[in-house]
Design a protein around this motif. Sequence first.
Motif, PDB file in Angstrom:
ATOM      1  N   ILE A 180       1.122 -13.764  34.691  1.00  0.00           N
ATOM      2  CA  ILE A 180      -0.127 -14.011  34.804  1.00  0.00           C
ATOM      3  C   ILE A 180      -1.235 -14.159  35.829  1.00  0.00           C
ATOM      4  CG2 ILE A 180      -1.135 -16.207  34.536  1.00  0.00           C
ATOM      5  CD1 ILE A 180      -0.213 -15.299  31.878  1.00  0.00           C
ATOM      6  N   SER A 182      -1.035 -10.914  37.513  1.00  0.00           N
ATOM      7  CA  SER A 182      -1.429  -9.808  37.285  1.00  0.00           C
ATOM      8  C   SER A 182      -2.302  -9.393  36.112  1.00  0.00           C
ATOM      9  CB  SER A 182      -0.029  -9.272  37.101  1.00  0.00           C
ATOM     10  OG  SER A 182       0.438  -9.238  38.528  1.00  0.00           O
ATOM     11  N   MET A 183      -1.527 -10.152  35.035  1.00  0.00           N
ATOM     12  CA  MET A 183      -2.638 -10.039  33.813  1.00  0.00           C
ATOM     13  C   MET A 183      -4.421 -10.635  34.378  1.00  0.00           C
ATOM     14  SD  MET A 183      -0.728 -11.765  30.553  1.00  0.00           S
ATOM     15  CE  MET A 183      -1.962 -11.793  29.295  1.00  0.00           C
ATOM     16  N   SER A 184      -4.844 -11.747  35.244  1.00  0.00           N
ATOM     17  CA  SER A 184      -6.248 -11.555  35.009  1.00  0.00           C
ATOM     18  C   SER A 184      -6.372 -10.490  35.743  1.00  0.00           C
ATOM     19  CB  SER A 184      -5.933 -13.106  35.907  1.00  0.00           C
ATOM     20  OG  SER A 184      -5.410 -12.955  37.327  1.00  0.00           O
ATOM     21  N   GLY A 185      -5.666  -9.550  36.109  1.00  0.00           N
ATOM     22  CA  GLY A 185      -6.172  -7.810  36.385  1.00  0.00           C
ATOM     23  C   GLY A 185      -6.394  -7.066  35.581  1.00  0.00           C
ATOM     24  N   LEU A 186      -6.403  -6.977  34.476  1.00  0.00           N
ATOM     25  CA  LEU A 186      -5.998  -6.304  33.411  1.00  0.00           C
ATOM     26  C   LEU A 186      -7.400  -5.988  33.042  1.00  0.00           C
ATOM     27  CD1 LEU A 186      -4.065  -5.432  30.829  1.00  0.00           C
ATOM     28  CD2 LEU A 186      -5.121  -7.288  29.657  1.00  0.00           C
TER      29      LEU A 186
END
Lengths: 359, 262, 323
Positions: A180, A182-186
């Motif tokens: 999650i 990492s996903m915030s840096g998608l």
Amino acid sequence: MAQVIAAKTRPTSAPWKRRNSRNILLVTLASVLPAAVAAAVTVLLGLDGAIGLLVLFVPLQLIASVGIGGYLFKKRGRQDAALIVFTVFFTVLVAVLLSSVLVAVFEAGLRMMRWSFISQNATYISPTTSLDYGGLGHAVLGSILVVGFTTLVTVPLGIGVAIYLTESRASGRNFIRSLIQSMSGLPSVVSGLFIYSAMIVTHWSGQSGITGSLALMPLMLPTVARVCEEALRLVPTDLRSAALGLGAPNYRMFLQVVLPAAKSGIVTAVLLGVARIIGETAPLLLTVNPSAGTNLNIFAGQIETLPTYLFGNLSLSTDYSVQRAWGAALIVLFLVLIIFTLTRAIGGNKQLKTPKKRK
Amino acid sequence: MTQLITPQAHLRSEDINVWFGERHVLSDVNLTFPENQVTALIGPSGCGKSTFIRTLNRMHELIPGAGLSGAVLLDGQDIYGDGVNPVDVRIKIGMVFQKPNPFPTMSIKENILSGLKLSGRKVTNADELVETSLRRASIWNEVKDRLNEPAISLSGGQQQRLCIARSLAMEPQVLLMDEPCSALDPGSTRRIEETIEEISESMTIVIVTHNMQQAQRVSQQTAFFLAEDGNPGTVVEFGATEDVFNRPIDPRTNDYVNGHFG
Amino acid sequence: MPVETKPAPQRRRLTVKPTLLGDRIFFGITTGTAYFSIVLVVLVLIFLMIRAWPAFQHEGIGFITGSKWDDSVQPMIMQIFPMLYGSILLAILGVILAVPMAIALAYLIEFLAPKPIARVVTLLVDLLAALPSVVIGLWGLFVFSPVAEGWAKLLNHYLGWLPLFANTSGNFSRSPFIAGWIVAVMIVPIITSVTREIFSQMDRDLINAAKALGGSMASTFTKVILPTASGGIVGGTLLGLGRALGETVAIFFVLNLSFDINWADLTEARGGSIASMILGKLGNASDYERSGLMAAGVVLFITTLLINFLAGYIVNRAQPWRK
Ligand SMILES: Nc1ncnc2c1ncn2[C@@H]1O[C@H](COP(=O)(O)OP(=O)(O)OP(=O)(O)O)[C@@H](O)[C@H]1O
Ligand SMILES: [Mg+2]
């Protein structure tokens, strides 16, 4: 007797507290003189303001502060003065950049504000049509629908993930948490590409409000999940133990004890999630087909949103359309500011917040 | 020999061993808690009293890595037996914690009823239940006019008695109390001791305490726990409170109750 | 009580799994949502990969290492090195500009400023974080670019002998220098918030100890605060780097994309950015070119995912209290 007491309470030895008039004069000079000199030279030579700030004021201020700091307190005074000057300089720089954005948007945007701009849509409006005609009403509605649908889909997911992270004892929690994170840096454009390749190229769905909504979902999910997790984590374990000790199953414990206690935090999570996506442009440019007219059906057809309206008008790059873009920027900014204020106002339930422990 | 003539073994622990991960923290605890009696658990810090009391209503297993062997029998039934639901165990065997923990989002009244709601049971004649529970915890007079105020508006001592009342509303057969007075002032402590005495007429009570006087005041029997130099904690002496404090058999018990170590 | 030797007690199985139907449903659903997030990331990768495959297959490793994007030949040539390099250059430039600002802000908020000022500055940073990139882009294009162009000319005038600020074309607009500033503005908040978090959790006794030993503010900062927080700052910087690589719209407005690779002439009007390139080209791309853009998306996605994972790891390790 009285004298002894007075002698004890009067601040005496600490050199940094000694305030005699000479020191006050020096410090005042150090803080005023550089600004005055820099301003004078800038104006006299007709230099650009920002250049005056960078190449004149900062070095002057540094020299003045370090000099006087050193004169007053020797070496440590010099170092401390330099540290303070740099810290304050960078802070002011950020403040200037931010206020420059705000001022620019408000200045140009307010010029565009009129009732027609908010209430009308853009049918029969060309890049050269007078600013008194046409507006972004359709884009506001479109944004509300698209973002609303994303919220509808994402919030339950985000809360679910947060519950999994805080309430369950599953071993996969750490992995999910980093995922999650990492996903915030998608990159938002990748999120757009995903829906573009998964739905539009495959002809599952034409470009519509829904495709836009779904493209925003991976961007909103991490924000909601993360903030929710923090909110749930703030609920003391004591309360959970108390509930379980009374014979509550986990789901009732959560619904009746944890959730009410974390309510404001969860509302904040939703608001921050909305703020995160309200101005997202790249994914919508790839997945939504802008229209000039109002479309309230997000499941089919062209639909305009605020960011795509802004981008579209900017791309037309006539004076009028750029003006409209500024207007749209103001509306977006306005929405962000409202959400921002709301989250501050809610703040989170202070009774439950245990003070930070320092170990 | 301090031997107890037990009226009826209500709750029994048989060969309880406890681990946290690989760490063995309790070994072979065999205790009998007779009906309607108060049993005090005493011992130095870290000897496993809290751990033990948590095994008695299956709160222990909520800690990750917790391990257990042995059995806990309630009326002869193993509460860790196959098919026994921990939730049902916790309804029958209530618990009061060291720090008062009323639910902050609920009113005083809702807190009393929270147990029933949380365990998914119907609440009939709520007002009556609230009143009797609060009366039994001897806090009724203090709160009867503010039942709808939030529970956290109460003082610490009142909160703790509210938590006791909350447990009483569930009509448990056994009430476990882990240092219920350690966060309270002497006045509140006295009120809670009175409450304990009163409610012990209708239920079995196990109380952990660091206060020797308290143990002597409230309990009929006492178990002394000790964990020596990295060994798991175990019961060194168990018997009538009178005997454990005045005629201890084990010298270590003697040292502890007379304040020589711990 | 002598301890007798006897067989090791048999451990019992404790209920770790929820037994009640309600709990099973509750945890079933929440676990489902958690796994969905994994599925989502995998789906993104799969769908991009499927579309990207023709381009990857045809271009091979040259897709990443080559520098040509030419649709005048059949099949067209698609190589993204200038864009990839440009993205990295911008990200590094942004980080170099943003990190001092972020550390200064965090230091000011946590250690220097009195409470009310600290609160205002915090508000400022949070507000900056909330600004959508399209708004920053608009401002960057019309307000900031002209100013930054002035700075660039000045740098070129006085420091033009440095390859960094050499400018042969005389065109200073839409350069990596300008875009780097925009990137910095966008990533300052995230680096600040991570750094602040680390600063705020730092052991005050440590700092008091340094002061008690006669350390000045400055030496406490450089000798105690910075080294202790370095892990968090590095992690926060990496997070910022990840964001910088993914920044799309704002850069699209202020940077001139060029496949003629620009190694380090920061003030030239030639730069690269994978994200902006995708945005710029997807609209009227042929089927095959679209595949190349998807492939670029894959490269971007994997790079940012790795950087973010690494950053998360470092930040978490720098905060042992956050279990
Ligand atoms: N959650 C846990 N994880 C690992 N070890 C634990 C945990 N809880 C307790 N322990 C260990 O088990 C042992 C017994 O702890 P316990 O809390 O039961 O002691 P106690 O007798 O209640 O002490 P006190 O009087 O201080 O409350 C201690 O050594 C403690 O470190
Ligand atoms: Mg304890």
